[in-house]
Design a protein around this motif. Sequence first.
Motif, PDB file in Angstrom:
ATOM      1  N   THR A 248      -6.790 -14.180  17.823  1.00 14.82           N
ATOM      2  CA  THR A 248      -6.353 -12.820  18.119  1.00 14.82           C
ATOM      3  C   THR A 248      -6.736 -12.506  19.554  1.00 14.82           C
ATOM      4  OG1 THR A 248      -6.602 -12.075  15.825  1.00 14.82           O
ATOM      5  CG2 THR A 248      -6.631 -10.384  17.546  1.00 14.82           C
ATOM      6  N   GLU A 262     -18.157  -6.695  12.739  1.00 16.31           N
ATOM      7  CA  GLU A 262     -17.059  -6.365  11.826  1.00 16.31           C
ATOM      8  C   GLU A 262     -16.161  -5.343  12.516  1.00 16.31           C
ATOM      9  OE1 GLU A 262     -16.407  -4.152   7.538  1.00 16.31           O
ATOM     10  OE2 GLU A 262     -18.122  -5.520   7.755  1.00 16.31           O
ATOM     11  N   ASP A 265     -11.869  -3.930   8.176  1.00 17.89           N
ATOM     12  CA  ASP A 265     -12.493  -3.861   6.857  1.00 17.89           C
ATOM     13  C   ASP A 265     -12.732  -5.259   6.305  1.00 17.89           C
ATOM     14  OD1 ASP A 265     -12.384  -1.146   7.007  1.00 17.89           O
ATOM     15  OD2 ASP A 265     -10.522  -0.947   5.870  1.00 17.89           O
ATOM     16  N   GLY A 266     -14.009  -5.636   6.195  1.00 25.51           N
ATOM     17  CA  GLY A 266     -14.377  -6.917   5.616  1.00 25.51           C
ATOM     18  C   GLY A 266     -14.121  -8.112   6.502  1.00 25.51           C
ATOM     19  N   GLN A 267     -13.677  -7.909   7.740  1.00 27.60           N
ATOM     20  CA  GLN A 267     -13.377  -9.029   8.633  1.00 27.60           C
ATOM     21  C   GLN A 267     -14.264  -8.974   9.867  1.00 27.60           C
ATOM     22  OE1 GLN A 267      -9.204 -10.011   9.384  1.00 27.60           O
ATOM     23  NE2 GLN A 267      -8.619  -8.520   7.814  1.00 27.60           N
ATOM     24  N   LYS A 268     -14.927 -10.080  10.135  1.00 24.99           N
ATOM     25  CA  LYS A 268     -15.828 -10.162  11.271  1.00 24.99           C
ATOM     26  C   LYS A 268     -15.298 -11.140  12.318  1.00 24.99           C
ATOM     27  CE  LYS A 268     -20.087  -9.177   8.688  1.00 24.99           C
ATOM     28  NZ  LYS A 268     -21.439  -9.661   8.341  1.00 24.99           N
ATOM     29  N   ASN A 270     -15.629 -14.135  14.492  1.00 23.88           N
ATOM     30  CA  ASN A 270     -16.435 -15.341  14.376  1.00 23.88           C
ATOM     31  C   ASN A 270     -16.802 -15.875  15.754  1.00 23.88           C
ATOM     32  OD1 ASN A 270     -17.703 -17.665  13.567  1.00 23.88           O
ATOM     33  ND2 ASN A 270     -15.836 -18.719  12.924  1.00 23.88           N
ATOM     34  N   GLY A 296     -11.531 -15.538  13.341  1.00 26.91           N
ATOM     35  CA  GLY A 296     -12.144 -14.866  12.202  1.00 26.91           C
ATOM     36  C   GLY A 296     -11.357 -13.692  11.651  1.00 26.91           C
ATOM     37  N   LEU A 297     -10.361 -13.223  12.388  1.00 20.01           N
ATOM     38  CA  LEU A 297      -9.555 -12.087  11.945  1.00 20.01           C
ATOM     39  C   LEU A 297      -8.205 -12.606  11.440  1.00 20.01           C
ATOM     40  CD1 LEU A 297     -10.223  -9.576  14.882  1.00 20.01           C
ATOM     41  CD2 LEU A 297     -11.565  -9.947  12.795  1.00 20.01           C
ATOM     42  N   ASN A 298      -7.829 -12.221  10.227  1.00 20.17           N
ATOM     43  CA  ASN A 298      -6.592 -12.758   9.649  1.00 20.17           C
ATOM     44  C   ASN A 298      -5.549 -11.696   9.341  1.00 20.17           C
ATOM     45  OD1 ASN A 298      -7.546 -11.521   7.290  1.00 20.17           O
ATOM     46  ND2 ASN A 298      -8.448 -13.423   6.512  1.00 20.17           N
ATOM     47  N   ALA A 299      -5.794 -10.455   9.739  1.00 29.74           N
ATOM     48  CA  ALA A 299      -4.835  -9.385   9.436  1.00 29.74           C
ATOM     49  C   ALA A 299      -4.480  -8.578  10.676  1.00 29.74           C
ATOM     50  CB  ALA A 299      -5.392  -8.473   8.346  1.00 29.74           C
ATOM     51  N   THR A 300      -4.548  -9.202  11.841  1.00 26.92           N
ATOM     52  CA  THR A 300      -4.241  -8.506  13.088  1.00 26.92           C
ATOM     53  C   THR A 300      -2.778  -8.732  13.468  1.00 26.92           C
ATOM     54  OG1 THR A 300      -5.120 -10.441  14.243  1.00 26.92           O
ATOM     55  CG2 THR A 300      -6.566  -8.533  14.022  1.00 26.92           C
TER      56      THR A 300
END
Length: 643
Positions: A248, A262, A265-268, A270, A296-300
């Motif tokens: 990202t 973080e 929500d729930g994503q940090k 890495n 580490g972010l999968n919803a961006t």
Amino acid sequence: MKKIVMGIVAHVDAGKTTLSEALLYRTGARRKLGRVDNGDAFLDPDQLEKRRGITIFAHEAQLHYDDLRITLLDTPGHIDFVAQTEQVLQVLDYAALVVDATNGLTGSTLTLWRLLARYHVPTFIFINKTDSVGADPQAILTAVQKTCSPGCVMFDDPLSEEAVETIASQDEDALTEYLEDDRLTPATIQRLIRERKVFPCYAGAALKLTGVDELLAGLAKWTTPFTPHQEFGARVFKVAHDKGDRLTWLRVTGGRLQAKAEVLDGQKVNQIRDYNGDKFNVVQSVPAGDVCAVTGLNATFPGQGLGVESDQGQAAFQPVLSYAVDPRGNDIHACLTALRQLEDEDPQLAVTWSPHLQEIHVHLMGEVQLEILQQLLADRFQLNIAFDQGQILYQETITGAVEGVGHFEPLRHYAEVHLLLEPGQAGSGLRFTNKCRTDVLDHNWQQQIMTSLGAKEHRGVLVGAPLTDTRITLIGGRGSIKHSVGGDFREATWRAVRQGLMELCAQGKCQLLEPWYHFRLTIPEEEVGRAINDIQQMNGTFHLGTETGGATIITGTAPVATMQDYAQTVRNYSHGQGQLECVVAGYQPCHNAEEVIATHHYDPVADLDNTPDSVFCAHGAGYPVRWDRLPEMAHFPYQKNPK
């Protein structure tokens, strides 16, 4: 040290990447001057970019000049990738717009200018290729001043008296300062540049390094540093995949980004990567103002705001063509998986899958983007696939006002919603407002309705195309303390939109829209008659421009549907001497709406996912009610002629 993030934007072949290479070379960031045609450009590291000789992806480089540190973001030049360029503009402090001194202000250049204005990006202009035969920098400057802004001024060092007078005339306070003191302070000029009232112009030939030092000196002197937020904020401008990592790309706009923080929500976060070209260093934190890539972010998604930043609205440029995938013997689900990953990087691909037809569709801007997509699938996923000829992506709007009603009342459920649908401005998309009083409908129910309006892509009733350029206002409704739940208002809201559209359709006040091109056709003089006849046959408009070197320039507009394959026709009948440039100009009323509507065979009542009908309850059971009976059966007062 002053830090800025700057992007370089330009029409394809204007010399954008060449200027980037010259800036890197002159600041010592590179020991050798890279070239696009040699395949060794620092900011075109991807193998596909090297083969095609064009920039396809946005890349980052770091350079220093005197007390200035520039994070340089190179952007794609071809108009098919304008969406990626638009994403980068959202994180820039300044931009350098490269204008070709031989081609002048092309349609693509003017499109980029409008985008820079949309995102309020202060802009420096570099008139490139002034050493080429036929180049006329002064004529280009005059055209820029006339077409773009009178605040476009040549910034010689020192500034001439005429230049200072022109700068002062762009702002009332600056003019007062100039009349009183017979000068302008550097801070005043910096402010005018920052406020997009003045646009410093430079001229030269990037390939020969002329004018590059002057541009660098101007950036060092006339830019101002980024002002960050106190709290953490960041904006996403790119998503990519690299060796199994999802990256990202973002710009930190406030606070400081720490590894392991973080941010969703729930994503940090890495790993934090500081890139320079295709190489990077792993760092533990990034201050406000800097650009980085994180894992580490999968919803961006591009345009997303993090922390105190809000998400950007709908992009100015959307794909106008839909293509069906021909898997050519490859597993269709493997194709879908690969395309989903590419859609993650570019959401405007809008990959859709039809389980019933076992068919995949993607949305694209044009032929070059299609070719690049095919090559990406082959290079990254070893999938050799093809596409059909492509279909036009239509939109729908309305030309009159109506009150739409939706009622949802199966047993032990209850909600009724009244919406005012009105025509909006062209290009405005959908706008949702609330004018309902809380003594009419509880605030929480109103919030559920407004959320539901934005939770779905609303479709028209002519061909089922997306609805656009419409204002939808909540004006009333009913709920039940005992039976109403959130899902009831969602159902009633969606039905109210469709019911209103059906009412307008019955009145002949629904309109089909299609994408149109702005085109610029350069054609030999002897072929002008043929070209004009073709444009008229394509339902286009045209204007004859100045003849240059025996060629005539024709500009105008035409439907994408009729002109999308015309470039090859031009090359054929002009024996390679003609050139057609097309830029999507937005949506206009469809030139053959009746034909298109008849071809689609769309039945809005049969579209159960977008039904205009409602559900009422009697004798302990729910029953359906047709859309045209809603005005007489509504529980909340209905206005036949809303204002």
